[in-house]
Scaffold this motif. Structure first.
Motif, PDB file in Angstrom:
ATOM      1  N   ALA A 226      12.463  -9.403  22.500  1.00 26.77           N
ATOM      2  CA  ALA A 226      12.645 -10.691  23.171  1.00 26.77           C
ATOM      3  C   ALA A 226      13.749 -10.563  24.211  1.00 26.77           C
ATOM      4  O   ALA A 226      14.712  -9.819  24.025  1.00 26.77           O
ATOM      5  N   THR A 227      13.596 -11.308  25.298  1.00 24.76           N
ATOM      6  CA  THR A 227      14.632 -11.453  26.321  1.00 24.76           C
ATOM      7  C   THR A 227      14.626 -12.892  26.777  1.00 24.76           C
ATOM      8  O   THR A 227      13.556 -13.474  27.025  1.00 24.76           O
ATOM      9  N   GLY A 228      15.806 -13.487  26.878  1.00 25.19           N
ATOM     10  CA  GLY A 228      15.874 -14.874  27.333  1.00 25.19           C
ATOM     11  C   GLY A 228      17.304 -15.373  27.390  1.00 25.19           C
ATOM     12  O   GLY A 228      18.259 -14.612  27.188  1.00 25.19           O
ATOM     13  N   THR A 229      17.447 -16.651  27.659  1.00 26.89           N
ATOM     14  CA  THR A 229      18.762 -17.270  27.672  1.00 26.89           C
ATOM     15  C   THR A 229      19.328 -17.279  26.250  1.00 26.89           C
ATOM     16  O   THR A 229      18.573 -17.148  25.270  1.00 26.89           O
ATOM     17  N   PRO A 230      20.641 -17.434  26.101  1.00 25.56           N
ATOM     18  CA  PRO A 230      21.190 -17.521  24.744  1.00 25.56           C
ATOM     19  C   PRO A 230      20.532 -18.586  23.889  1.00 25.56           C
ATOM     20  O   PRO A 230      20.231 -18.347  22.707  1.00 25.56           O
ATOM     21  N   ASP A 231      20.259 -19.751  24.457  1.00 29.13           N
ATOM     22  CA  ASP A 231      19.624 -20.812  23.685  1.00 29.13           C
ATOM     23  C   ASP A 231      18.215 -20.420  23.243  1.00 29.13           C
ATOM     24  O   ASP A 231      17.801 -20.706  22.109  1.00 29.13           O
ATOM     25  N   ALA A 232      17.467 -19.761  24.141  1.00 37.41           N
ATOM     26  CA  ALA A 232      16.102 -19.352  23.802  1.00 37.41           C
ATOM     27  C   ALA A 232      16.115 -18.285  22.713  1.00 37.41           C
ATOM     28  O   ALA A 232      15.289 -18.318  21.782  1.00 37.41           O
ATOM     29  N   ILE A 233      17.037 -17.355  22.793  1.00 41.23           N
ATOM     30  CA  ILE A 233      17.134 -16.299  21.777  1.00 41.23           C
ATOM     31  C   ILE A 233      17.562 -16.883  20.434  1.00 41.23           C
ATOM     32  O   ILE A 233      17.035 -16.517  19.374  1.00 41.23           O
ATOM     33  N   ARG A 234      18.494 -17.817  20.487  1.00 40.90           N
ATOM     34  CA  ARG A 234      18.959 -18.449  19.255  1.00 40.90           C
ATOM     35  C   ARG A 234      17.816 -19.173  18.533  1.00 40.90           C
ATOM     36  O   ARG A 234      17.770 -19.215  17.299  1.00 40.90           O
ATOM     37  N   ALA A 235      16.878 -19.721  19.305  1.00 43.76           N
ATOM     38  CA  ALA A 235      15.790 -20.505  18.725  1.00 43.76           C
ATOM     39  C   ALA A 235      14.536 -19.687  18.426  1.00 43.76           C
ATOM     40  O   ALA A 235      13.577 -20.218  17.848  1.00 43.76           O
ATOM     41  N   ASP A 236      14.526 -18.412  18.799  1.00 42.04           N
ATOM     42  CA  ASP A 236      13.332 -17.580  18.671  1.00 42.04           C
ATOM     43  C   ASP A 236      13.117 -17.192  17.198  1.00 42.04           C
ATOM     44  O   ASP A 236      13.949 -16.506  16.599  1.00 42.04           O
ATOM     45  N   ALA A 237      11.995 -17.585  16.639  1.00 38.37           N
ATOM     46  CA  ALA A 237      11.724 -17.331  15.222  1.00 38.37           C
ATOM     47  C   ALA A 237      11.631 -15.836  14.925  1.00 38.37           C
ATOM     48  O   ALA A 237      12.111 -15.368  13.884  1.00 38.37           O
ATOM     49  N   ALA A 238      11.028 -15.078  15.837  1.00 39.27           N
ATOM     50  CA  ALA A 238      10.889 -13.638  15.605  1.00 39.27           C
ATOM     51  C   ALA A 238      12.260 -12.957  15.598  1.00 39.27           C
ATOM     52  O   ALA A 238      12.497 -12.033  14.814  1.00 39.27           O
ATOM     53  N   VAL A 239      13.160 -13.417  16.458  1.00 40.09           N
ATOM     54  CA  VAL A 239      14.508 -12.850  16.510  1.00 40.09           C
ATOM     55  C   VAL A 239      15.269 -13.204  15.243  1.00 40.09           C
ATOM     56  O   VAL A 239      15.986 -12.379  14.667  1.00 40.09           O
ATOM     57  N   ARG A 240      15.106 -14.433  14.784  1.00 40.69           N
ATOM     58  CA  ARG A 240      15.757 -14.844  13.531  1.00 40.69           C
ATOM     59  C   ARG A 240      15.290 -13.969  12.363  1.00 40.69           C
ATOM     60  O   ARG A 240      16.084 -13.507  11.549  1.00 40.69           O
ATOM     61  N   ASP A 241      14.003 -13.757  12.305  1.00 40.66           N
ATOM     62  CA  ASP A 241      13.449 -12.966  11.203  1.00 40.66           C
ATOM     63  C   ASP A 241      13.922 -11.515  11.257  1.00 40.66           C
ATOM     64  O   ASP A 241      14.208 -10.896  10.225  1.00 40.66           O
ATOM     65  N   ALA A 242      13.998 -10.964  12.487  1.00 39.11           N
ATOM     66  CA  ALA A 242      14.306  -9.551  12.636  1.00 39.11           C
ATOM     67  C   ALA A 242      15.778  -9.230  12.618  1.00 39.11           C
ATOM     68  O   ALA A 242      16.176  -8.131  12.227  1.00 39.11           O
ATOM     69  N   TYR A 243      16.620 -10.214  13.041  1.00 37.95           N
ATOM     70  CA  TYR A 243      18.027  -9.855  13.219  1.00 37.95           C
ATOM     71  C   TYR A 243      19.014 -10.962  12.867  1.00 37.95           C
ATOM     72  O   TYR A 243      19.917 -10.768  12.052  1.00 37.95           O
ATOM     73  N   LEU A 244      18.859 -12.138  13.448  1.00 32.13           N
ATOM     74  CA  LEU A 244      19.894 -13.155  13.288  1.00 32.13           C
ATOM     75  C   LEU A 244      19.926 -13.780  11.899  1.00 32.13           C
ATOM     76  O   LEU A 244      20.991 -14.189  11.440  1.00 32.13           O
TER      77      LEU A 244
END
Length: 250
Positions: A226-244
């Protein structure tokens, strides 16, 4: 907006082990771009490829439109890219001033040319003094670099990266080992002294990432997911599952 750093299909293998698996990334000129992801994702390996310290197994790296994929680290530096590392890389016995002075000389002459030109350059001295003033270390310019505290040495590391006037900076975990107050001061310093430059930073402190970056890319298992603004990354479900993590930001 023009692109300062472009990665196309970057792969890196160590023997039969794939580390990077087709990384595509565009860092816009003048933006602050954070690269985040779990340990072992390949972030530092990617930095070493960009900086010319290692060779990609496949793919293409462009710095301001110039193919630097096979260039040496010295040649990449001459093209306007500088890197700092996870651990401090200062010369502990040299003064703070001479550390920066050496970095200025190296950017102009290469490390081999530093010895014969160490003395007698007012231009080099002026540039070193300018950098020290910018990073807040002018009052301790004549102190041995090894006598600085950890945060001071990290500030000096940043100064070494800035010394040559690079337009693109790679910063590898600039707040590692710092407490919350030190980290906040370090991020403010980075924000100030890199104004107008292109910045790609690896960082695990999410407060630092979301407070500094214009955009964020997430590297997981050698791929940018994923690549995006901080807000978009914070809200990204795939990013949450994989890292955050599912509880991040809640």
């Amino acid at each position: 907006m023009s692109v300062a750093l472009q990665l196309r299909g970057i792969e890196k293998r160590f023997g039969a082990t794939p580390i990077l698996r087709g990384v595509d990334l565009a860092v816009r000129a003048g933006e602050r771009h954070a690269l985040i992801g779990p340990n072992g994702a390949g972030k530092s390996t990617l930095f070493s490829l960009i900086a010319g310290e290692r060779r990609a197994s496949a793919g293409r790296i462009e710095l301001k439109g110039v193919d630097t994929t096979r260039l040496s680290s010295a040649a990449v530096a001459r093209r306007g890219l500088a890197r700092s590392f996870q651990t401090t890389s200062v010369f502990a016995r040299l003064s703070v001033f001479d550390n920066v002075r050496c970095a200025v000389l190296a950017s102009r002459l290469g490390w081999a040319g530093c010895v014969g030109r160490w003395f007698g350059s007012r231009d080099v001295d002026a540039r070193a003094a300018e950098v020290l003033d910018a990073i807040g270390l002018a009052p301790v310019a004549q102190h041995a670099a090894g006598m600085l505290g950890y945060a001071g040495q990290r500030a000096l590391d940043l100064g070494l990266a800035l010394a040559g006037g690079a337009h693109t900076l790679l910063l590898d975990e600039p707040t590692a080992g710092m407490n919350r107050a030190e980290s906040a001061r370090a991020i403010e310093l980075i924000r100030t002294v890199t104004a107008g430059k292109t910045l790609l930073v690896i960082e695990h402190d999410m407060d630092a990432v979301f407070g500094l970056a214009d955009r964020v890319s997430v590297l997981v298992q050698g791929r940018v997911i994923a690549t995006g603004t901080p807000d978009a990354i914070r809200a990204d479900a795939a990013v949450r599952d994989a890292y955050l993590g599912s509880g991040f930001g809640s």
